[in-house]
Write a protein that holds these residues in place. Structure first.
Motif, PDB file in Angstrom:
ATOM      1  N   PHE A  93      52.212  45.391 -11.654  1.00 51.87           N
ATOM      2  CA  PHE A  93      51.490  46.420 -10.907  1.00 51.87           C
ATOM      3  C   PHE A  93      50.152  46.805 -11.536  1.00 51.87           C
ATOM      4  N   GLY A  94      49.842  46.198 -12.672  1.00 52.42           N
ATOM      5  CA  GLY A  94      48.666  46.627 -13.411  1.00 52.42           C
ATOM      6  C   GLY A  94      47.341  46.370 -12.719  1.00 52.42           C
ATOM      7  N   ARG A  95      47.314  45.467 -11.755  1.00 53.55           N
ATOM      8  CA  ARG A  95      46.053  45.196 -11.071  1.00 53.55           C
ATOM      9  C   ARG A  95      45.675  46.322 -10.110  1.00 53.55           C
ATOM     10  N   LEU A  96      46.634  47.216  -9.836  1.00 57.44           N
ATOM     11  CA  LEU A  96      46.373  48.350  -8.955  1.00 57.44           C
ATOM     12  C   LEU A  96      45.884  49.548  -9.756  1.00 57.44           C
ATOM     13  N   LYS A  97      44.904  50.250  -9.241  1.00 61.68           N
ATOM     14  CA  LYS A  97      44.554  51.536  -9.836  1.00 61.68           C
ATOM     15  C   LYS A  97      45.706  52.508  -9.546  1.00 61.68           C
ATOM     16  N   GLY A  98      46.253  53.098 -10.596  1.00 56.75           N
ATOM     17  CA  GLY A  98      47.401  53.972 -10.400  1.00 56.75           C
ATOM     18  C   GLY A  98      48.691  53.207 -10.216  1.00 56.75           C
ATOM     19  N   GLY A  99      48.740  51.962 -10.676  1.00 55.40           N
ATOM     20  CA  GLY A  99      49.925  51.126 -10.513  1.00 55.40           C
ATOM     21  C   GLY A  99      51.216  51.769 -10.988  1.00 55.40           C
ATOM     22  N   PRO A 100      51.251  52.352 -12.205  1.00 53.27           N
ATOM     23  CA  PRO A 100      52.499  52.959 -12.666  1.00 53.27           C
ATOM     24  C   PRO A 100      52.952  54.142 -11.813  1.00 53.27           C
ATOM     25  N   ALA A 101      51.993  54.868 -11.233  1.00 56.26           N
ATOM     26  CA  ALA A 101      52.348  56.005 -10.374  1.00 56.26           C
ATOM     27  C   ALA A 101      52.998  55.516  -9.086  1.00 56.26           C
ATOM     28  N   TYR A 102      52.433  54.457  -8.505  1.00 54.37           N
ATOM     29  CA  TYR A 102      53.039  53.891  -7.295  1.00 54.37           C
ATOM     30  C   TYR A 102      54.411  53.298  -7.612  1.00 54.37           C
ATOM     31  N   ALA A 103      54.531  52.697  -8.811  1.00 53.82           N
ATOM     32  CA  ALA A 103      55.827  52.145  -9.207  1.00 53.82           C
ATOM     33  C   ALA A 103      56.863  53.254  -9.355  1.00 53.82           C
ATOM     34  N   ASN A 104      56.468  54.383  -9.965  1.00 51.76           N
ATOM     35  CA  ASN A 104      57.391  55.507 -10.120  1.00 51.76           C
ATOM     36  C   ASN A 104      57.839  56.045  -8.771  1.00 51.76           C
ATOM     37  N   THR A 105      56.900  56.150  -7.833  1.00 48.34           N
ATOM     38  CA  THR A 105      57.230  56.643  -6.500  1.00 48.34           C
ATOM     39  C   THR A 105      58.167  55.677  -5.782  1.00 48.34           C
ATOM     40  N   ALA A 106      57.895  54.387  -5.921  1.00 50.38           N
ATOM     41  CA  ALA A 106      58.750  53.387  -5.267  1.00 50.38           C
ATOM     42  C   ALA A 106      60.155  53.394  -5.859  1.00 50.38           C
ATOM     43  N   ILE A 107      60.250  53.448  -7.191  1.00 53.87           N
ATOM     44  CA  ILE A 107      61.563  53.474  -7.841  1.00 53.87           C
ATOM     45  C   ILE A 107      62.318  54.732  -7.433  1.00 53.87           C
ATOM     46  N   ARG A 196      52.853  61.989  -1.489  1.00 54.17           N
ATOM     47  CA  ARG A 196      52.755  61.608  -2.894  1.00 54.17           C
ATOM     48  C   ARG A 196      51.673  60.560  -3.113  1.00 54.17           C
ATOM     49  N   VAL A 197      51.463  59.704  -2.144  1.00 53.88           N
ATOM     50  CA  VAL A 197      50.367  58.737  -2.233  1.00 53.88           C
ATOM     51  C   VAL A 197      49.028  59.468  -2.276  1.00 53.88           C
ATOM     52  N   VAL A 198      48.907  60.538  -1.503  1.00 53.20           N
ATOM     53  CA  VAL A 198      47.683  61.352  -1.524  1.00 53.20           C
ATOM     54  C   VAL A 198      47.466  61.937  -2.916  1.00 53.20           C
ATOM     55  N   TYR A 199      48.543  62.475  -3.506  1.00 46.65           N
ATOM     56  CA  TYR A 199      48.434  63.058  -4.850  1.00 46.65           C
ATOM     57  C   TYR A 199      48.020  62.004  -5.876  1.00 46.65           C
ATOM     58  N   ILE A 200      48.638  60.829  -5.810  1.00 43.57           N
ATOM     59  CA  ILE A 200      48.308  59.761  -6.750  1.00 43.57           C
ATOM     60  C   ILE A 200      46.844  59.356  -6.607  1.00 43.57           C
ATOM     61  N   HIS A 201      46.392  59.209  -5.363  1.00 47.37           N
ATOM     62  CA  HIS A 201      44.997  58.830  -5.120  1.00 47.37           C
ATOM     63  C   HIS A 201      44.045  59.864  -5.709  1.00 47.37           C
ATOM     64  N   PHE A 202      44.404  61.146  -5.591  1.00 47.28           N
ATOM     65  CA  PHE A 202      43.553  62.214  -6.127  1.00 47.28           C
ATOM     66  C   PHE A 202      43.445  62.106  -7.645  1.00 47.28           C
ATOM     67  N   ILE A 203      44.585  61.924  -8.328  1.00 49.14           N
ATOM     68  CA  ILE A 203      44.576  61.846  -9.788  1.00 49.14           C
ATOM     69  C   ILE A 203      43.840  60.593 -10.263  1.00 49.14           C
ATOM     70  N   VAL A 204      44.027  59.497  -9.550  1.00 57.36           N
ATOM     71  CA  VAL A 204      43.341  58.254  -9.915  1.00 57.36           C
ATOM     72  C   VAL A 204      41.836  58.440  -9.865  1.00 57.36           C
ATOM     73  N   ARG A 205      41.353  59.093  -8.818  1.00 55.42           N
ATOM     74  CA  ARG A 205      39.904  59.334  -8.692  1.00 55.42           C
ATOM     75  C   ARG A 205      39.431  60.366  -9.718  1.00 55.42           C
ATOM     76  N   LYS A 206      40.229  61.406  -9.928  1.00 50.53           N
ATOM     77  CA  LYS A 206      39.843  62.465 -10.863  1.00 50.53           C
ATOM     78  C   LYS A 206      39.746  61.939 -12.282  1.00 50.53           C
ATOM     79  N   ASN A 207      40.712  61.133 -12.706  1.00 49.63           N
ATOM     80  CA  ASN A 207      40.736  60.603 -14.073  1.00 49.63           C
ATOM     81  C   ASN A 207      39.975  59.281 -14.225  1.00 49.63           C
ATOM     82  N   ARG A 208      39.466  58.766 -13.094  1.00 50.35           N
ATOM     83  CA  ARG A 208      38.754  57.487 -13.090  1.00 50.35           C
ATOM     84  C   ARG A 208      39.610  56.387 -13.722  1.00 50.35           C
TER      85      ARG A 208
END
Length: 450
Positions: A93-107, A196-208
């Motif tokens: 999942f590392g090629r995705l920005k926020g990959g671990p967050a999406y993985a946590n949500t999926a799991i 939750r996808v919205v939240y992840i997207h926000f943090i990804v953009r905020k933390n770059r």
């Protein structure tokens, strides 16, 4: 105002004031509440309420599970098992920005469809992704917020104990089918995932946050050959679920009464962390032992991880039991009977009330105490029985993210070594309030159900 509702308000106010205003250790406030709240039932009942609450907390499996997961996290941090799993997840999942967050949500979503428990959900998904989240650029408070918030998907997706409880409500039984409620709650779970996808997207953009895997990363096959054995840790979650739900326990229970009793004695919350701990020791026990000079060193380093969360959970669970025994459900009924509100306001009041009650109580306890009357009131003001049932279940699922007594919250803080009060407001703003709004939109028919 009755003693149950009064005790609930005092409990919440005491916790918030102690942690936010006085900036003191929240465990002190929880201990103080156990001393104060029983007296709302009168001096003659106070001692018995206090002793009963202590007995309840000591026998509550969530307390054991939370501490067991903290211990499991401690072992993971001192082993190579987590390192190997992170290498695999990073590659996948590392090629995705926020990959671990999406993985946590999926799991968390997948586990929600299996276990139906918020605390084990947060613990299992968090154990695999907590360090990965922080390594990828998430602050530890943000990681804890996501893990705790995603824990709520345990009750947000069917099946769950809360779903079966709601099916037994007088205003649900015979009106809403099991299959209909199951499918509708699954759809509502998908709405929660989208948020939750919205939240992840926000943090990804905020933390770059940037992808962790570069173009020259090792092939997937090579990574699996090196670290694939560490994925056996997943069996610590799979085996208990298979032995407590589905065709396997049904098959053995049908063999004899003895087998039925044996399968019924299996507790998912107990065996999930125990089995994962055993697997960690089997995979890398020798390396874990080398991290410490001896048993004394091991205990000294473990105690800080366990002591704060253990004490806090004990006192909060005990205080929650006192509130329930004081008759919170009767107080809510009496309060609403005195109100004459419009359907929209009534629905809002009911859903907000459930969200508040889900703070100190579990989702099941919340629906047990105020669920029946809440559903009856919602149906009485014109809400579709299916939509009303789903709305209640959605709000009750915020227990996974509701301060101050969420088991998922403390597990997430244990996994990330975060001070619990620091994520109270983020959880309320990003999960409790939005999910309650989703429930309101479902009740109003604005978010369709199948």
């Amino acid at each position: 105002m009755g003693p149950g509702l009064s005790a609930l308000l005092v409990f919440i106010a005491l916790i918030v004031a102690w942690a936010v205003v006085l900036k003191r250790n929240i465990t002190e406030a929880a201990a103080l509440s156990l001393v104060i709240l029983p007296f709302f039932g009168g001096f003659d009942r106070a001692w018995s309420l206090m002793l009963g609450a202590v007995k309840y907390a000591l026998n509550y499996e969530v307390l054991f599970a939370s501490l067991a997961f903290v211990f499991m996290s401690f072992l993971l941090q001192n082993s190579n098992v987590l390192t190997g799993m992170l290498e695999i997840f990073t590659r996948l999942f590392g090629r995705l920005k926020g990959g671990p967050a999406y993985a946590n949500t999926a799991i968390s979503s997948v586990l929600g469809c299996f276990s139906g428990g918020n605390t084990p959900n947060a613990a299992t998904a968090g154990a695999f992704t907590a360090n990965w989240l922080m390594r990828s650029g998430w602050k530890k408070e943000q990681a804890a917020t996501l893990i705790a918030g995603n824990g709520g998907l345990g009750a947000g997706f069917p099946p769950s104990a809360s779903l079966f409880l709601v099916l037994g409500f007088p205003t649900v039984a015979g009106v809403v089918s099991e299959g209909g409620l199951y499918v509708a709650l699954f759809a509502a779970g998908l709405y929660q995932v989208l948020w939750r996808v919205v939240y992840i997207h926000f943090i990804v953009r905020k933390n770059r946050i940037q992808p962790m895997v570069q173009a020259d990363a090792e092939p997937v096959g090579v990574v699996f050959r090196k670290y694939g054995i560490n994925l056996l840790l997943f069996m610590g979650a799979v085996i208990p679920v298979m032995l407590t739900m589905g065709p396997i326990p049904e098959h053995f229970s049908a063999l004899s009464e003895t087998w039925d009793d044996a399968m019924g004695a299996l507790n998912l919350l107990v065996w999930l962390p125990v089995l994962m701990i055993l697997i960690i020791l089997l995979l890398d026990g020798k390396n874990v032992a080398r991290q410490f000079s001896g048993w004394e060193d091991f205990v000294k380093k473990l105690i800080p991880h366990v002591a704060t969360i253990g004490g806090l959970l004990f006192f909060i669970f005990a205080a929650s039991n006192v509130i329930s025994k004081l008759g919170l459900d009767k107080d809510v009924v009496a309060l609403l009977d005195r109100m004459s509100l419009s359907p929209v306001i009534t629905t809002t009041v009911i859903l907000v009330l459930l969200a508040v009650v889900a703070g100190p109580l579990s989702s099941t306890a919340t629906l047990t105490s105020v669920g029946v009357v809440s559903h009856a009131i919602l149906v009485g003001v014109g809400i579709d029985p299916l939509a009303a049932a789903v709305a209640l279940l959605v709000v009750a699922s915020t227990e996974g993210a509701s301060p101050p007594a969420s088991g998922a919250l403390f597990v997430a803080c244990g996994l990330t070594e975060t001070d619990p009060p620091k994520i109270y407001m983020p959880l309320i703003m990003w999960f409790v309030i939005p999910i309650t709004v989703i429930a309101g939109l479902i009740a109003a028919g604005l978010l369709p159900l199948p």
